[in-house]
Design a protein around this motif. Structure first.
Motif, PDB file in Angstrom:
ATOM      1  N   LEU A   1      77.797  22.048  57.190  1.00 27.23           N
ATOM      2  CA  LEU A   1      78.583  21.160  56.323  1.00 27.23           C
ATOM      3  C   LEU A   1      80.012  20.992  56.833  1.00 27.23           C
ATOM      4  CD1 LEU A   1      80.701  22.853  54.295  1.00 27.23           C
ATOM      5  CD2 LEU A   1      78.542  23.552  53.280  1.00 27.23           C
TER       6      LEU A   1
ATOM      7  N   ASN B   1      80.856  12.344  57.361  1.00 31.97           N
ATOM      8  CA  ASN B   1      81.003  12.356  55.904  1.00 31.97           C
ATOM      9  C   ASN B   1      82.437  12.637  55.446  1.00 31.97           C
ATOM     10  OD1 ASN B   1      78.237  11.960  55.691  1.00 31.97           O
ATOM     11  ND2 ASN B   1      77.792  14.155  55.556  1.00 31.97           N
TER      12      ASN B   1
ATOM     13  N   ILE C   1      74.855  21.417  43.281  1.00 32.29           N
ATOM     14  CA  ILE C   1      75.438  21.514  44.619  1.00 32.29           C
ATOM     15  C   ILE C   1      74.357  21.928  45.604  1.00 32.29           C
ATOM     16  CG2 ILE C   1      77.748  22.093  43.780  1.00 32.29           C
ATOM     17  CD1 ILE C   1      77.166  25.024  44.484  1.00 32.29           C
ATOM     18  N   SER C   2      74.639  21.758  46.889  1.00 26.46           N
ATOM     19  CA  SER C   2      73.653  22.078  47.921  1.00 26.46           C
ATOM     20  C   SER C   2      73.468  23.579  48.050  1.00 26.46           C
ATOM     21  CB  SER C   2      74.097  21.490  49.268  1.00 26.46           C
ATOM     22  OG  SER C   2      75.283  22.125  49.707  1.00 26.46           O
ATOM     23  N   ASN C   3      72.314  23.950  48.543  1.00 22.78           N
ATOM     24  CA  ASN C   3      72.020  25.366  48.748  1.00 22.78           C
ATOM     25  C   ASN C   3      72.969  25.991  49.775  1.00 22.78           C
ATOM     26  OD1 ASN C   3      69.900  25.427  46.899  1.00 22.78           O
ATOM     27  ND2 ASN C   3      68.396  24.776  48.436  1.00 22.78           N
ATOM     28  N   GLU C   4      73.377  25.188  50.751  1.00 24.09           N
ATOM     29  CA  GLU C   4      74.280  25.703  51.783  1.00 24.09           C
ATOM     30  C   GLU C   4      75.629  26.092  51.169  1.00 24.09           C
ATOM     31  OE1 GLU C   4      75.309  24.690  56.414  1.00 24.09           O
ATOM     32  OE2 GLU C   4      75.256  23.014  54.999  1.00 24.09           O
TER      33      GLU C   4
ATOM     34  N   TYR D   1      78.674  26.875  59.795  1.00 22.50           N
ATOM     35  CA  TYR D   1      77.849  26.133  58.833  1.00 22.50           C
ATOM     36  C   TYR D   1      77.916  24.626  59.105  1.00 22.50           C
ATOM     37  CZ  TYR D   1      76.763  30.201  55.983  1.00 22.50           C
ATOM     38  OH  TYR D   1      76.264  31.406  55.537  1.00 22.50           O
TER      39      TYR D   1
ATOM     40  N   GLU E   1      81.147  17.325  45.571  1.00 17.44           N
ATOM     41  CA  GLU E   1      80.979  18.313  46.637  1.00 17.44           C
ATOM     42  C   GLU E   1      81.644  17.897  47.941  1.00 17.44           C
ATOM     43  OE1 GLU E   1      77.241  19.845  49.233  1.00 17.44           O
ATOM     44  OE2 GLU E   1      77.101  20.301  47.094  1.00 17.44           O
ATOM     45  N   GLN E   2      81.436  16.663  48.417  1.00 16.48           N
ATOM     46  CA  GLN E   2      81.992  16.259  49.711  1.00 16.48           C
ATOM     47  C   GLN E   2      83.518  16.244  49.678  1.00 16.48           C
ATOM     48  OE1 GLN E   2      80.422  15.903  52.715  1.00 16.48           O
ATOM     49  NE2 GLN E   2      82.559  15.853  53.406  1.00 16.48           N
TER      50      GLN E   2
ATOM     51  N   LYS F   1      76.119  26.965  48.025  1.00 12.89           N
ATOM     52  CA  LYS F   1      75.880  28.170  47.226  1.00 12.89           C
ATOM     53  C   LYS F   1      75.914  29.415  48.105  1.00 12.89           C
ATOM     54  CE  LYS F   1      72.826  25.928  43.833  1.00 12.89           C
ATOM     55  NZ  LYS F   1      71.429  25.894  43.307  1.00 12.89           N
TER      56      LYS F   1
END
Length: 592
Positions: free
Chosen positions: A266, A272, A236-239, A264, A110-111, A241
C-alpha cells in the motif's frame, strides 16, 4: 491582547494556539506582506521548571534549524528580547490535522489516510537522520498546508504543566504514547512507530485504539491488544489491519520496524497517491533510506534515549531542592545589592540568568575543558589586557563621583559593557579569513558605526550633566577608535563594493546615521551572520569551527543592542569561559 502588535518586522494577526509556556500567532511581514507563524515564549514561564523546559526549547530550535523537509515545519528565524524568545516558522493555512479530522466527521477514507501516513513517515525520516525521536506524535502536532502534511511542535511545552516531576518528564501524550515511554523505560525509534500506529487507527475509526483513563489502565489496554477493527461499521483493507496491529504491539522488539513497514504494497501504489504524497513516497523509498534504517536495526543501534537524567533528578530531588533554595538566596542577595538601580526589569533578568546558570551547572556537569594549556595561557593574557582598561575605568568612575550618583554609575557601566561587547565582537570578526574578504566589510562597518554613534550619545548625555560629567571620558576611546575610518576608507576605495551596495547601505557609508540605521544595522549583521555560517560549513577543523560558532553567538547578541544595554554583562564569561564549553552546548545558543 497582542493582536495588532508589531514585533520586529512582523504584525500579529490572530492567535493560532496556546500552550502552558507560550502562544503561536499568525503574523505578516510588514515589508513583503508574506504570512508566517510565530511562537512567543516568555522567559518568565521557563524559570520555574528546573531548567527542563529551557533545555527542550533549545533542542527544538537547534533541531528545526537543521531539518530541510517538505514534511517538517520549517523554522525561518529565531530572535529574542529581554523578556521573550520568538520562533518564526512557516505558516500552514489549513491548521492542524486534528481540526481537519474533526471537520471530516472524525473518519477519513483509507487512501487519504495512507497519503498522510506516507508524508509523516517522510518527515520522521528527516528527524531520525538527525538522531531525533519526536516522542509526541499526535494529530494536534501535525499541521497541514493545502494537502501537504508537516510534522510540528518539537518542544513538548503543552505536556510540561503538571507539578509531579515524573509525569512532567514523561514526554508525550497519553493515547499515542508508546508503552515503554509511559513506563519510564529507555526508548528509541520504535516508540515513534507505536505513535504512528495510534494516529493511523484514529484517522480511520474516529477514536484512539486504547482507552487511557490513567497510565495503568492505558498500559493494561495495550497489553490485552483488543483492537476493534469493526467499530462504527468502518471497512478497511486487511493489509491496513495487519500494519496497524503490528505497529501497536507492546514489546518494541516485536513491533513492526521501519524497514518492514516500507515493504507493504500500500506504500508502493504510487498511482493512487496525491502528488505531494508521491514526492514523499519517492524520498523514503530510496535505497539510502532503506539502508539507513536497516543499518540501525541490524547493528542494534536504535536511537535510544536513556532516561538516566530523569532518574537522577528523581533520586536526587533533595539535592535539586537545596540548589533551588541556594538559587533563591543568591537572587535575593543580588537584588538587595542592586536596588539602587530600581529597575524591576533588570532584577527579573538577574533572577532568570542566575537560575539558568545553576540549572546548567547541575544538569550538564561533564562539559569538556580546553586541553591546550598554551591556549589557556594565551586566553588569560588577552583577558588580562582587555580587562585592565575596564578595571581602570571602574576605578576612575568610583573616584570621580559621589554616592548620590551611584544609580547613574550602574547605568553607564552597563552601557560601557555593551559597547565593549560589540568592540570585542568586532575584533573576533576581524580575525576571520572569509572566502571573499570584502563581503564582511559592510557588517564590520555597521558594527563600528553603532559603537561610535552610541558612544557619542552617551558622551553628550554626560557632558550635559555637571555632577557626573567626568564620566564622559570613558567613552572617548570608542569615539576616537580609528578602525571606523579605516574600514570606511576600504569601502569607499572599492568600486566593486560601492557598485554592489543597496541604496540603503549606500546612504549609510558616512559617519552620520540615517533615519533607518537600526534596520540597516540589523540586516548587515544578519548578512554577516549568514556569511560566517558558510565559513563554518567550509571549515573542516573542529577547533576552528568552534571559534566561528562563538562569533555567531556574539554577533546575534550585537544585533539586539538595546537588549545588551538592559542587563549587566559578564565579559569574561561571554568571551573566555565560553571556550571551555562543549561544542554542542555552544551550538544550541546559535540563532538560525
Amino acid at each position: 491582547m497582542l493582536i495588532g502588535k508589531q514585533i520586529g518586522d512582523y504584525k500579529l494577526l490572530e492567535e493560532l494556539g496556546r500552550g502552558s509556556f507560550g502562544c503561536v500567532y499568525k503574523c505578516q511581514n510588514m515589508y513583503d506582506q508574506s504570512y508566517h507563524a510565530i511562537k512567543i515564549i516568555q522567559f518568565e514561564s521557563l524559570k520555574n521548571s528546573e531548567g527542563i523546559v529551557g533545555e527542550l526549547l533549545k533542542d527544538e530550535i537547534s533541531v528545526l534549524a537543521k531539518i530541510d523537509s517538505p514534511n517538517v515545519l520549517k523554522l525561518e528565524h529565531y530572535f529574542q528580547s529581554s523578556t521573550n524568545c520568538y520562533i518564526l516558522m512557516e505558516y500552514c493555512n489549513a491548521g492542524d490535522l486534528e481540526k481537519y479530522w474533526e471537520k471530516q466527521g472524525r473518519r477519513i477514507k483509507e487512501q487519504n489516510v495512507i497519503d498522510m501516513i506516507i508524508q509523516i513517515l517522510n518527515g520522521l525520516y528527516e528527524l531520525h537522520k538527525h538522531n531525533v525521536i519526536h516522542r509526541d506524535i499526535k494529530l494536534a502536532n501535525i499541521l497541514m498546508h493545502n494537502d501537504q502534511v508537516k510534522i510540528a511542535d518539537l518542544g513538548f511545552c503543552k505536556q510540561l504543566q503538571n507539578k509531579d516531576m515524573e509525569v512532567r518528564l514523561c514526554l508525550g501524550t497519553m493515547g499515542t504514547m508508546a508503552p515503554e515511554v509511559a513506563r519510564f523505560d529507555s526508548y528509541g525509534l520504535q516508540s515513534d512507530i507505536f505513535s504512528i500506529g495510534c494516529i493511523f487507527y484514529q484517522l480511520l475509526f474516529g477514536e484512539l485504539p486504547f482507552e487511557c483513563y490513567d497510565v495503568q489502565f492505558y498500559l493494561q489496554s495495550i497489553r490485552q491488544q483488543k483492537i476493534d477493527f469493526q467499530k462504527y461499521g468502518v471497512v478497511i483493507s486487511n493489509e491496513v489491519k495487519e500494519i496497524i496491529s503490528k505497529m501497536l504491539i507492546e514489546d518494541p522488539k516485536e513491533r513492526l520496524t521501519f524497514p518492514q513497514l516500507f515493504q507493504y504494497s500500500l506504500f508502493k501504489k504510487v498511482q493512487n497517491m496525491s502528488q505531494v504524497s508521491q514526492v514523499a513516497q519517492r524520498n523514503f523509498s530510496k535505497i539510502e533510506t532503506s539502508n539507513f534504517y536497516q543499518n540501525i536495526y541490524d547493528n542494534k543501534k536504535d536511537i535510544q534515549i536513556q532516561q538516566t537524567g530523569m532518574n537522577v533528578l528523581r533520586q536526587n530531588e533533595d539535592i535539586l531542592r537545596t540548589q533551588q533554595n541556594e538559587q533563591y538566596q543568591i537572587v535575593n542577595n543580588i537584588q538587595q545589592n542592586s536596588r539602587i538601580n530600581q529597575n524591576h526589569y533588570d532584577q527579573e533578568n538577574v533572577q532568570k540568568l542566575t537560575y539558568e546558570l545553576l540549572s546548567t551547572k547541575y544538569l550538564s556537569p561533564n562539559q569538556q575543558s580546553i586541553a591546550n594549556t598554551l591556549q589557556q595561557l594565551k586566553d588569560s593574557e588577552i583577558a588580562f589586557k582587555s580587562d585592565k582598561q575596564q578595571n581602570n575605568i571602574s576605578s576612575q568612575i568610583s573616584d570621580s563621583v559621589s554616592l548620590q550618583n551611584t544609580q547613574n554609575i550602574v547605568k553607564y557601566q552597563i552601557l560601557l559593557d555593551a559597547l565593549e561587547y560589540c568592540q570585542r565582537t568586532y575584533t573576533e570578526i576581524d580575525q576571520i579569513t572569509f572566502l571573499i574578504q570584502s563581503q564582511s566589510l559592510i557588517g564590520k562597518f555597521m558594527l563600528l558605526k553603532r559603537i561610535r554613534s552610541e558612544s557619542k550619545v552617551y558622551f553628550q548625555e554626560l557632558s550635559n550633566n555637571p555632577q557626573i560629567s567626568e564620566l564622559k571620558d570613558v567613552f572617548k576611546p570608542f569615539i576616537e577608535n580609528n578602525q571606523f575610518d579605516i574600514v570606511l576608507n576600504q569601502i569607499k576605495s572599492s568600486k566593486q563594493i560601492l557598485n554592489n551596495l543597496s541604496q540603503n547601505y549606500d546612504n549609510e557609508i558616512q559617519e552620520q546615521a540615517t533615519g533607518i540605521f537600526h534596520l540597516n544595522y540589523y540586516q548587515a549583521l544578519m548578512d554577516l551572520h549568514t556569511q560566517i555560517k558558510l565559513e563554518i560549513n567550509r571549515e573542516s577543523e573542529i577547533k576552528k569551527k568552534k571559534v566561528l560558532v562563538i562569533v555567531l553567538i556574539h554577533i546575534q547578541r550585537c544585533m539586539h543592542f538595546q537588549d545588551l544595554c538592559s542587563q549587566k554583562i559578564d565579559l569574561v564569561e561571554e568571551f573566555f569561559n565560553i571556550k571551555n564549553k562543549n561544542l554542542i552546548d555552544i551550538i544550541k545558543k546559535v540563532q538560525f
